[in-house]
Design a protein around this motif. Structure first.
Motif, PDB file in Angstrom:
ATOM      1  N   PHE A  25     -27.318 -31.347  50.644  1.00 24.62           N
ATOM      2  CA  PHE A  25     -27.579 -32.428  51.903  1.00 24.62           C
ATOM      3  C   PHE A  25     -28.793 -33.381  51.395  1.00 24.62           C
ATOM      4  O   PHE A  25     -28.568 -34.712  51.843  1.00 24.62           O
ATOM      5  N   PHE A  26     -29.989 -32.969  50.804  1.00 26.90           N
ATOM      6  CA  PHE A  26     -30.937 -33.870  50.647  1.00 26.90           C
ATOM      7  C   PHE A  26     -30.632 -35.045  49.603  1.00 26.90           C
ATOM      8  O   PHE A  26     -31.091 -36.060  49.901  1.00 26.90           O
ATOM      9  N   ILE A  27     -29.712 -34.744  48.630  1.00 27.86           N
ATOM     10  CA  ILE A  27     -29.261 -35.990  47.689  1.00 27.86           C
ATOM     11  C   ILE A  27     -28.563 -37.017  48.173  1.00 27.86           C
ATOM     12  O   ILE A  27     -29.169 -38.195  48.454  1.00 27.86           O
ATOM     13  N   ILE A  28     -27.798 -36.635  49.122  1.00 28.21           N
ATOM     14  CA  ILE A  28     -26.790 -37.601  49.999  1.00 28.21           C
ATOM     15  C   ILE A  28     -27.715 -38.207  50.979  1.00 28.21           C
ATOM     16  O   ILE A  28     -27.744 -39.411  51.287  1.00 28.21           O
ATOM     17  N   LEU A  29     -28.593 -37.396  51.604  1.00 25.78           N
ATOM     18  CA  LEU A  29     -29.571 -38.139  52.704  1.00 25.78           C
ATOM     19  C   LEU A  29     -30.620 -39.300  52.201  1.00 25.78           C
ATOM     20  O   LEU A  29     -30.384 -40.266  52.785  1.00 25.78           O
ATOM     21  N   THR A  30     -30.974 -38.841  50.869  1.00 23.96           N
ATOM     22  CA  THR A  30     -31.973 -39.736  50.275  1.00 23.96           C
ATOM     23  C   THR A  30     -31.127 -41.001  49.863  1.00 23.96           C
ATOM     24  O   THR A  30     -31.481 -42.180  50.086  1.00 23.96           O
ATOM     25  N   ILE A  31     -29.895 -40.876  49.406  1.00 23.18           N
ATOM     26  CA  ILE A  31     -29.177 -41.971  49.070  1.00 23.18           C
ATOM     27  C   ILE A  31     -28.589 -42.864  50.268  1.00 23.18           C
ATOM     28  O   ILE A  31     -28.891 -44.151  50.427  1.00 23.18           O
ATOM     29  N   GLY A  32     -28.321 -42.243  51.440  1.00 22.39           N
ATOM     30  CA  GLY A  32     -27.831 -42.897  52.526  1.00 22.39           C
ATOM     31  C   GLY A  32     -29.119 -43.708  53.093  1.00 22.39           C
ATOM     32  O   GLY A  32     -28.755 -44.956  53.438  1.00 22.39           O
ATOM     33  N   LEU A  33     -30.157 -43.075  53.330  1.00 17.60           N
ATOM     34  CA  LEU A  33     -31.347 -43.784  53.789  1.00 17.60           C
ATOM     35  C   LEU A  33     -31.756 -44.954  52.986  1.00 17.60           C
ATOM     36  O   LEU A  33     -32.306 -45.865  53.172  1.00 17.60           O
ATOM     37  N   THR A  34     -31.639 -44.812  51.528  1.00 16.52           N
ATOM     38  CA  THR A  34     -31.833 -45.816  50.632  1.00 16.52           C
ATOM     39  C   THR A  34     -31.033 -47.189  50.868  1.00 16.52           C
ATOM     40  O   THR A  34     -31.660 -48.177  50.962  1.00 16.52           O
ATOM     41  N   HIS A 194     -19.270 -56.898  57.257  1.00 13.90           N
ATOM     42  CA  HIS A 194     -19.111 -57.502  55.703  1.00 13.90           C
ATOM     43  C   HIS A 194     -19.190 -55.719  55.163  1.00 13.90           C
ATOM     44  O   HIS A 194     -19.817 -55.025  55.452  1.00 13.90           O
ATOM     45  N   SER A 195     -18.671 -56.183  53.860  1.00 15.69           N
ATOM     46  CA  SER A 195     -18.549 -55.029  52.910  1.00 15.69           C
ATOM     47  C   SER A 195     -20.152 -54.136  52.528  1.00 15.69           C
ATOM     48  O   SER A 195     -20.100 -52.963  52.435  1.00 15.69           O
ATOM     49  N   SER A 196     -21.198 -55.140  52.393  1.00 14.58           N
ATOM     50  CA  SER A 196     -22.255 -54.740  52.191  1.00 14.58           C
ATOM     51  C   SER A 196     -22.943 -53.738  53.244  1.00 14.58           C
ATOM     52  O   SER A 196     -23.787 -53.121  53.167  1.00 14.58           O
ATOM     53  N   MET A 197     -22.406 -53.883  54.381  1.00 14.58           N
ATOM     54  CA  MET A 197     -22.879 -52.886  55.700  1.00 14.58           C
ATOM     55  C   MET A 197     -22.123 -51.764  55.743  1.00 14.58           C
ATOM     56  O   MET A 197     -22.103 -50.892  56.325  1.00 14.58           O
ATOM     57  N   ILE A 198     -20.677 -51.530  55.183  1.00 11.15           N
ATOM     58  CA  ILE A 198     -19.646 -50.716  55.280  1.00 11.15           C
ATOM     59  C   ILE A 198     -20.274 -49.368  54.531  1.00 11.15           C
ATOM     60  O   ILE A 198     -20.240 -48.416  55.016  1.00 11.15           O
ATOM     61  N   VAL A 199     -20.756 -49.961  53.382  1.00 11.92           N
ATOM     62  CA  VAL A 199     -21.112 -48.795  52.328  1.00 11.92           C
ATOM     63  C   VAL A 199     -22.371 -47.979  53.120  1.00 11.92           C
ATOM     64  O   VAL A 199     -22.080 -46.565  53.099  1.00 11.92           O
ATOM     65  N   PRO A 200     -23.473 -48.657  53.491  1.00 15.48           N
ATOM     66  CA  PRO A 200     -24.455 -47.581  54.371  1.00 15.48           C
ATOM     67  C   PRO A 200     -23.809 -46.916  55.292  1.00 15.48           C
ATOM     68  O   PRO A 200     -24.161 -45.713  55.603  1.00 15.48           O
ATOM     69  N   LEU A 201     -23.024 -47.653  56.091  1.00 17.42           N
ATOM     70  CA  LEU A 201     -22.396 -46.956  57.481  1.00 17.42           C
ATOM     71  C   LEU A 201     -21.695 -45.782  57.032  1.00 17.42           C
ATOM     72  O   LEU A 201     -21.746 -44.616  57.494  1.00 17.42           O
ATOM     73  N   ALA A 202     -20.900 -45.789  55.965  1.00 18.83           N
ATOM     74  CA  ALA A 202     -19.811 -44.778  55.488  1.00 18.83           C
ATOM     75  C   ALA A 202     -21.034 -43.450  54.816  1.00 18.83           C
ATOM     76  O   ALA A 202     -20.693 -42.291  55.238  1.00 18.83           O
ATOM     77  N   LEU A 203     -22.104 -43.923  54.254  1.00 23.09           N
ATOM     78  CA  LEU A 203     -22.895 -43.028  53.586  1.00 23.09           C
ATOM     79  C   LEU A 203     -23.478 -42.217  54.767  1.00 23.09           C
ATOM     80  O   LEU A 203     -23.785 -40.966  54.747  1.00 23.09           O
ATOM     81  N   MET A 204     -24.335 -42.869  55.750  1.00 22.36           N
ATOM     82  CA  MET A 204     -24.867 -42.322  56.668  1.00 22.36           C
ATOM     83  C   MET A 204     -23.740 -41.345  57.591  1.00 22.36           C
ATOM     84  O   MET A 204     -24.181 -40.258  58.275  1.00 22.36           O
ATOM     85  N   LEU A 205     -22.538 -41.896  57.807  1.00 25.05           N
ATOM     86  CA  LEU A 205     -21.478 -41.076  58.543  1.00 25.05           C
ATOM     87  C   LEU A 205     -21.242 -39.708  57.587  1.00 25.05           C
ATOM     88  O   LEU A 205     -21.181 -38.564  58.193  1.00 25.05           O
ATOM     89  N   LEU A 206     -21.498 -39.835  56.359  1.00 24.44           N
ATOM     90  CA  LEU A 206     -21.041 -38.698  55.644  1.00 24.44           C
ATOM     91  C   LEU A 206     -22.537 -37.811  55.708  1.00 24.44           C
ATOM     92  O   LEU A 206     -22.224 -36.408  55.925  1.00 24.44           O
TER      93      LEU A 206
END
Lengths: 236, 77
Positions: A25-34, A194-206
């Protein structure tokens, strides 16, 4: 087929899943927040406030997803009379309520700098409030009604009635003129984001989905223990 | 964004507030769920240990899931 949903077979994997989720969890959270707070660009119109989208939108999706899941499980429970489906619904409902409240609160915070107001009684916002009310009524009905048959009837009725609100939430921005913007992400059509916003959105959803899975497993485990505790004196 | 936070940009206050609210709410909800789970695990374990020895053995033989619950409770303690 339904023996796969038995408490014994499900309980075995719950422990392993909880440990697995805790470890990643914390690994994915860190990546998502970054991605959400550092790497994604500000919007040309909204500036930095667009970053609220990375938690507001997944929260709203989870709120709707939880209600849809409860709706289908309630129908299955009604048809097949398998108690496990009711237990799963009962475990999902508080998660749905939490994320409905979070979607409303973060939406309100986002509304202030973009619309100039914390709240407006427009179709999308009002239908989300109605969704929250249905979650609260459902949780109250399963918690406070002691007669099982009555509890089943009332909770099923509430979920079926509240399901009318789901397409209203989804299409409210198309059917009425609202402050809320139309959907930017379409599974079937073209995306206006824009694709640059889809990646963080997908990560935060995850991140939030993994959190939901963790809470669901803990709640489900609690429900199984409650049932087994109640039946402890019936093993004759 | 990080630079803007330190410059106390007004927009960033809204962003930080929403992220903080979500994570604090999720953390409280997690702690509450965990506390309830532990409470029921401990209560269940006590109930089983209160049973007379022969009855406890019979229950453990007949129900695999009770064995699993007791094992997971011991691990978490």
């Amino acid at each position: 087929m339904f023996h796969y949903f038995s408490f014994t077979s499900v309980f075995k994997i719950i422990e392993k899943l909880i440990n697995f989720i805790n470890s990643i969890f914390f690994i994915i959270l860190t990546i998502g927040l970054t991605f959400a707070l550092v790497l994604s660009p500000p919007d040309y119109l909204q500036g930095e406030t667009v970053r609220i989208m990375y938690i507001h939108v997944p929260s709203a999706w989870i709120a709707l997803g939880c209600y849809s899941a409860i709706f289908f499980l309630t129908i299955l429970h009604y048809i097949f009379k398998i108690k496990n489906f009711f237990i799963i619904s009962k475990s999902i409902a508080p998660i749905g309520l939490l994320f409905t409240c979070l979607a409303i609160i973060t939406g309100s915070i986002w509304g202030k700098p973009t619309w100039g107001t914390w709240w407006a009684w427009d179709a999308r916002l009002t239908s989300m409030i109605i969704l929250m009310c249905f979650y609260i009524l459902y949780i109250i009905s399963i918690k406070f009604i002691k007669i099982d048959s009555l509890k089943d009837k009332i909770s099923t009725f509430l979920i079926l009635l509240g399901a009318i609100n789901i397409p209203i939430i989804k299409y409210s921005v198309d059917w009425w003129n609202t402050l809320h913007q139309p959907a930017s992400i379409n599974i079937t059509g073209t995306n206006t984001i824009h694709s640059s916003m889809i990646v963080p959105l997908a990560l935060m959803l995850l991140v939030l989905l993994i959190y939901c899975a963790l809470i669901f497993l803990m709640k489900y485990k609690t429900e199984i223990i409650k049932i087994k505790k109640k039946n402890l004196f019936n093993y004759d | 964004m990080i630079k803007n936070i330190f410059l106390t940009n007004t927009e960033s206050i809204f962003v930080l507030a929403s992220f903080l609210i979500v994570f604090v709410a999720c953390f409280i909800f997690y702690k509450k769920t965990l506390k309830t789970l532990k409470k029921y695990e401990n209560e269940f374990s006590k109930e089983v240990s209160k049973l007379p020895k022969t009855r406890r053995q019979s229950v453990l033989r007949k129900s695999k899931i009770i064995n699993h619950i007791l094992v997971s409770t011991k691990k978490s303690i």
